[in-house]
Structure formats: structure tokens, C-alpha cells
Design an enzyme around this catalytic site. Structure first.
Site, mmCIF file in Angstrom:
data_model
loop_
_atom_site.group_PDB
_atom_site.id
_atom_site.type_symbol
_atom_site.label_atom_id
_atom_site.label_comp_id
_atom_site.label_asym_id
_atom_site.label_seq_id
_atom_site.Cartn_x
_atom_site.Cartn_y
_atom_site.Cartn_z
ATOM 1 N N SER A 82 102.283 31.553 53.197
ATOM 2 C CA SER A 82 102.310 31.607 51.728
ATOM 3 C C SER A 82 102.614 33.010 51.222
ATOM 4 C CB SER A 82 100.962 31.166 51.156
ATOM 5 O OG SER A 82 100.595 29.903 51.642
ATOM 6 N N GLN A 83 103.120 33.048 49.997
ATOM 7 C CA GLN A 83 103.376 34.321 49.321
ATOM 8 C C GLN A 83 102.043 35.055 49.106
ATOM 9 O OE1 GLN A 83 104.840 33.551 45.394
ATOM 10 N NE2 GLN A 83 104.829 35.723 44.813
#
Ligand code: SAH
Length: 225
Positions: free
Chosen positions: A75-76
Site C-alpha cells: 500500500s501507499q
């Protein structure tokens, strides 16, 4: 402010994973509204480059999702920070359940902030790599399970918080049941063809919902792989 110059003889790659590079990411997250200093510290301390393939390590401290193989992504960082902030909102969580171990990065961040982290992944190959990373960086409070996350982890319930890092078509009610009263579930849920990051608090009477904004996650799938 002191500006440190890169030493000329430094081997290529090292500069890209240095503390300075990590601190730059933390500044960016702060500028984009992440306020919890404990969360920012955890991100500053965690070697995100250990959670991606070596070929991508120079991009590990960019604020973007990156591929981790088998069609999945890490994930970012901003999303990880936002979800972690939401988890810490339920007071001092002791036990947190994550659905979707993936690279293990989100679990590693949680493990610096919460006594026990339970994480479930449906793809065994990813789980094996994640376990190795936890061991390598010395995190011993993460408990892993190869299973379909829709089932949660009943024998360890209730949890103070549950975090789902894959997008569900609808709210997984079975997981809400594994939350203690007052506990928080943070999850990307499909709404009108878009994914919304929802923060749901279990109350005595039912549930309260807050929309934290639009996000993009890989889908939550069923069964094992
Ligand atoms: N938290 C991860 C993000 C990984 S992407 C990280 O920090 O890297 C989402 C992950 O959810 C993928 O690894 C995918 O295999 C997993 N996943 C999808 N559906 C699942 C399910 N039903 N049960 C468990 N894991 C699931």
C-alpha cells in the site's frame, strides 16, 4: 537546517534507502495531513525497502503503492499512515487484526505501536516472504495465519481494531463480530463503483461509520492460494 551531502564513494542504491530518504517521506506525509507523531515515527523507523523486491528499492520511499508480485501491491505509505491513525483512535489497542498481510509492511508499522498484531493472508507465498522480513528486522509480536480473511481469527477475538487492506464489495459482517464494543474496523469498501476508506466503530447498539475518503486497493478475494 543542515544539508548533508551524499558521500561520493557511496555504493549506488544506499543513498536511496538512507534515513534522510525516509525522513523526506515522513515530511511529505506530515504535509499531507498525517498528524500522529507515533505513526510518523513508526514510518521513519521502518525500512520499507526491505518489503519490496530489490529492483524496486530505490522507489521504496516514494509515496506510492508498488507491485509485490502475484498481482498484489504494497500500500501507499499515506494510506498506511491514515489507516494506522484510525486504528490508534480507539484508545490504546492491545490486539489488532489485519486482513491481507501482503508484503508485511502495514503489519510491521502496527507492530511498533501495538503489543500484538495478528495478520491473515490468503497467498502462502507472500506470507512466507513477509514472515522472513519480520524475522530479519526483529519484529516478534506479529502472529501470522494462512487463511481466507473473511473468517477472521475467531480464537483470538475480540480485537480492539481490525484493518482490512484489500477492497471488499460489502462490509464483512463476520469480521465486525470479532471486534470488541468500542473497537474500530478500517477497510476499503466498494460504494457506487468506487472504493471508500471506511472507519467503523462498534457501539453497544450497532455501528457508527465515518468515510475517510476515496482509495484504490486490490480486491478482497475468497479461498486460498
Ligand atoms: N497490507 C499489505 C497490502 C497488501 S495488498 C501491505 O502492507 O503490503 C492486499 C493483500 O490482501 C494481498 O496480499 C492479497 O493476497 C490479500 N487478500 C485479498 N483477499 C484476501 C482474503 N480474503 N484473505 C486474506 N488476504 C487477502
Amino acid at each position: 537546517m543542515i544539508h548533508r551531502r551524499k558521500v561520493k564513494s557511496m555504493p549506488p542504491g544506499i543513498g536511496m534507502t538512507s534515513q534522510g530518504t525516509r525522513d523526506r517521506l515522513v515530511r511529505r506525509l506530515r504535509d499531507h495531513g498525517i498528524r500522529d507523531e507515533n505513526v510518523l515515527n513508526a514510518i521513519a523507523m521502518t525500512p520499507r525497502h526491505e518489503f519490496v523486491d530489490e529492483a524496486l528499492s530505490s522507489r521504496a520511499y516514494e509515496d506510492t503503492a508498488l507491485p509485490i508480485g502475484l498481482g498484489q501491491t504494497i500500500s501507499q505509505p499515506w494510506v498506511v499512515a491514515k489507516m494506522t491513525e484510525a486504528v490508534l483512535d480507539c484508545g490504546s489497542p492491545q490486539k489488532v487484526l489485519e486482513i491481507g498481510t501482503g508484503s508485511g509492511y502495514q503489519a510491521a508499522i502496527l507492530a511498533l505501536l501495538v503489543p500484538s498484531v495478528f495478520t491473515v493472508e490468503r497467498i502462502e507465498e507472500l506470507l512466507k516472504l513477509a514472515r522472513r522480513r519480520f524475522h530479519k528486522i526483529g519484529l516478534h509480536n506479529i502472529y501470522t495465519r494462512h487463511a481466507d480473511g473473511h473468517l477472521g481469527w475467531p480464537s483470538q477475538a475480540p480485537f480492539d481494531a481490525i484493518i482490512i487492506t484489500a477492497a471488499a464489495i460489502e462490509l464483512p459482517l463476520g469480521l465486525l463480530d470479532q471486534l470488541r464494543i468500542g473497537g474500530i474496523l478500517v477497510a476499503p469498501i466498494e460504494r457506487g463503483g468506487m472504493q471508500r476508506l471506511l472507519k467503523i466503530q462498534r457501539t453497544e447498539e450497532g455501528y457508527e461509520e465515518e468515510d475517510l475518503g476515496g482509495v484504490i486497493f486490490v480486491p478482497m478475494l475468497s479461498g486460498l492460494s
